[in-house]
Design a protein around this motif. Structure first.
Motif, short mmCIF file in Angstrom:
data_model
loop_
_atom_site.label_atom_id
_atom_site.label_comp_id
_atom_site.label_asym_id
_atom_site.label_seq_id
_atom_site.Cartn_x
_atom_site.Cartn_y
_atom_site.Cartn_z
N LEU A 98 -1.99 -2.35 -11.50
CA LEU A 98 -2.91 -2.59 -10.40
C LEU A 98 -2.30 -3.53 -9.37
CD1 LEU A 98 -5.74 -2.08 -9.26
CD2 LEU A 98 -6.52 -4.07 -10.55
N VAL A 99 -1.65 -4.58 -9.83
CA VAL A 99 -0.99 -5.52 -8.93
C VAL A 99 0.13 -4.81 -8.16
CG1 VAL A 99 0.49 -7.58 -8.84
CG2 VAL A 99 -1.60 -7.59 -10.21
N LEU A 100 0.87 -3.96 -8.85
CA LEU A 100 1.95 -3.21 -8.21
C LEU A 100 1.40 -2.26 -7.13
CD1 LEU A 100 4.99 -2.61 -8.16
CD2 LEU A 100 4.55 -0.82 -9.85
N VAL A 101 0.33 -1.54 -7.44
CA VAL A 101 -0.28 -0.62 -6.47
C VAL A 101 -0.81 -1.38 -5.25
CG1 VAL A 101 -2.25 0.95 -6.11
CG2 VAL A 101 -0.82 1.20 -8.13
N VAL A 102 -1.50 -2.49 -5.49
CA VAL A 102 -2.02 -3.30 -4.38
C VAL A 102 -0.87 -3.86 -3.54
CG1 VAL A 102 -3.28 -5.42 -3.80
CG2 VAL A 102 -4.22 -3.83 -5.48
N GLY A 103 0.16 -4.35 -4.20
CA GLY A 103 1.33 -4.88 -3.49
C GLY A 103 2.01 -3.82 -2.64
N LEU A 104 2.22 -2.65 -3.20
CA LEU A 104 2.84 -1.55 -2.44
C LEU A 104 1.95 -1.13 -1.27
CD1 LEU A 104 4.44 0.67 -5.23
CD2 LEU A 104 5.61 -0.72 -3.51
N MET A 148 0.95 -0.81 4.53
CA MET A 148 0.08 -1.11 5.67
C MET A 148 0.76 -2.04 6.67
SD MET A 148 -3.81 -1.53 4.41
CE MET A 148 -4.12 -1.16 2.70
N TYR A 149 1.44 -3.05 6.16
CA TYR A 149 2.15 -3.98 7.05
C TYR A 149 3.20 -3.24 7.86
CZ TYR A 149 5.10 -7.77 8.67
OH TYR A 149 5.83 -8.61 9.46
N ASN A 150 4.00 -2.42 7.20
CA ASN A 150 5.05 -1.68 7.91
C ASN A 150 4.46 -0.72 8.94
OD1 ASN A 150 7.12 -2.98 6.60
ND2 ASN A 150 7.29 -1.44 4.99
N ARG A 151 3.34 -0.14 8.62
CA ARG A 151 2.69 0.76 9.57
C ARG A 151 2.21 -0.01 10.80
NH1 ARG A 151 -1.70 5.14 7.54
NH2 ARG A 151 -1.36 6.56 9.26
N PHE A 152 1.67 -1.20 10.61
CA PHE A 152 1.27 -2.05 11.73
C PHE A 152 2.47 -2.38 12.61
CE2 PHE A 152 -2.72 -3.41 9.50
CZ PHE A 152 -3.59 -3.09 10.54
N VAL A 153 3.56 -2.73 11.99
CA VAL A 153 4.76 -3.08 12.75
C VAL A 153 5.23 -1.89 13.58
CG1 VAL A 153 7.20 -3.73 12.54
CG2 VAL A 153 5.47 -4.94 11.20
N ARG A 154 5.26 -0.70 12.96
CA ARG A 154 5.68 0.50 13.69
C ARG A 154 4.74 0.79 14.86
NH1 ARG A 154 6.83 2.34 8.57
NH2 ARG A 154 4.89 3.49 8.40
N GLN A 155 3.45 0.69 14.63
CA GLN A 155 2.50 0.98 15.71
C GLN A 155 2.57 -0.07 16.82
OE1 GLN A 155 -1.21 1.75 13.37
NE2 GLN A 155 -1.31 3.52 14.74
N THR A 199 -10.44 -1.34 11.43
CA THR A 199 -11.09 -0.60 10.35
C THR A 199 -10.65 -1.11 8.98
OG1 THR A 199 -9.38 1.12 10.44
CG2 THR A 199 -11.39 1.51 11.70
N PHE A 200 -11.57 -0.97 8.04
CA PHE A 200 -11.32 -1.41 6.67
C PHE A 200 -10.53 -0.33 5.94
CE2 PHE A 200 -12.52 -1.78 2.21
CZ PHE A 200 -12.26 -3.12 1.98
N PRO A 201 -9.60 -0.64 5.12
CA PRO A 201 -9.17 -1.94 4.61
C PRO A 201 -8.00 -2.55 5.41
CG PRO A 201 -8.14 -0.26 3.27
CD PRO A 201 -8.99 0.44 4.31
#
Length: 186
Positions: free
Chosen positions: A12-18, A23-30, A155-157
């Motif tokens: 679960l920690v691995l999935v949340v971390g990934l 999401m962070y990388n997608r924000f940077v690209r956008q 938008t969430f999350p």
């Protein structure tokens, strides 16, 4: 049983971390795409600013008594050029004023048959119309990227990740003056 819970918690920690990394990388690209598309608008606005002195000089020879209109265009260009590093919202007012002044010069130039037939004037008028069309296309591209980016920020999350890493919504770049939004008539 404890080992299974430990594996499940680790998974679960691995999935949340990934998910956070994705999401962070997608924000940077956008965000980079929004910045790049703003650069496209800036290039076209700069092109417009560079064409205007040529137009003023061409019109000045034919319309000597239209000095007030030409002076207004020059002043609007100077103000827009001086604020070329402003953000889109701050820059809108100056570009609206410049577009309106440019339209006034082109409308007044219609009263001079010799000027309307002058090859330099016709070429400049064509270039300005082309530039205005390119500004409109760049503005649509920029605003589309801003819409997608801002939607993700709000938008969430993904809004949780945006808040954690300081990603903020961007502002649209739209002309408020409807006369300035129309390309000059050729």
């Amino acid at each position: 049983m404890t080992a299974y819970l430990l594996y499940a918690a680790g998974g679960l920690v691995l999935v949340v971390g990934l998910s956070l990394v994705v999401m962070y990388n997608r924000f940077v690209r956008q965000r980079t795409l929004v910045d790049e598309s703003w650069g496209g608008i800036d290039v076209e606005l700069t092109r417009r600013h560079e064409l205007i002195p040529n137009l003023v000089e061409t019109v000045r020879g034919y319309a000597a008594h239209e000095q007030a209109v030409l002076a207004e265009l020059v002043a609007a260009r100077e103000a827009a050029t001086a604020h070329s590093q402003d953000n889109p919202t701050q820059r809108q007012t100056y570009e609206d004023t410049l577009g309106g002044a440019l339209s006034q010069v082109l409308v007044r130039a219609e009263a001079y048959p010799d000027l309307k037939a002058n090859q330099n004037f016709l070429h400049l008028q064509h270039e300005l119309t082309n530039t205005e069309d390119r500004i409109a296309a760049s503005r649509r591209f920029y605003n589309g990227n801003v819409r997608a980016y801002t939607t993700r920020v709000r938008t969430f999350p993904s809004n949780v990740v945006a808040a954690m890493f300081g990603f903020e919504a961007r502002e649209f770049f739209e002309l408020r003056d409807q006369a300035a939004a129309l390309p000059p008539a050729v």
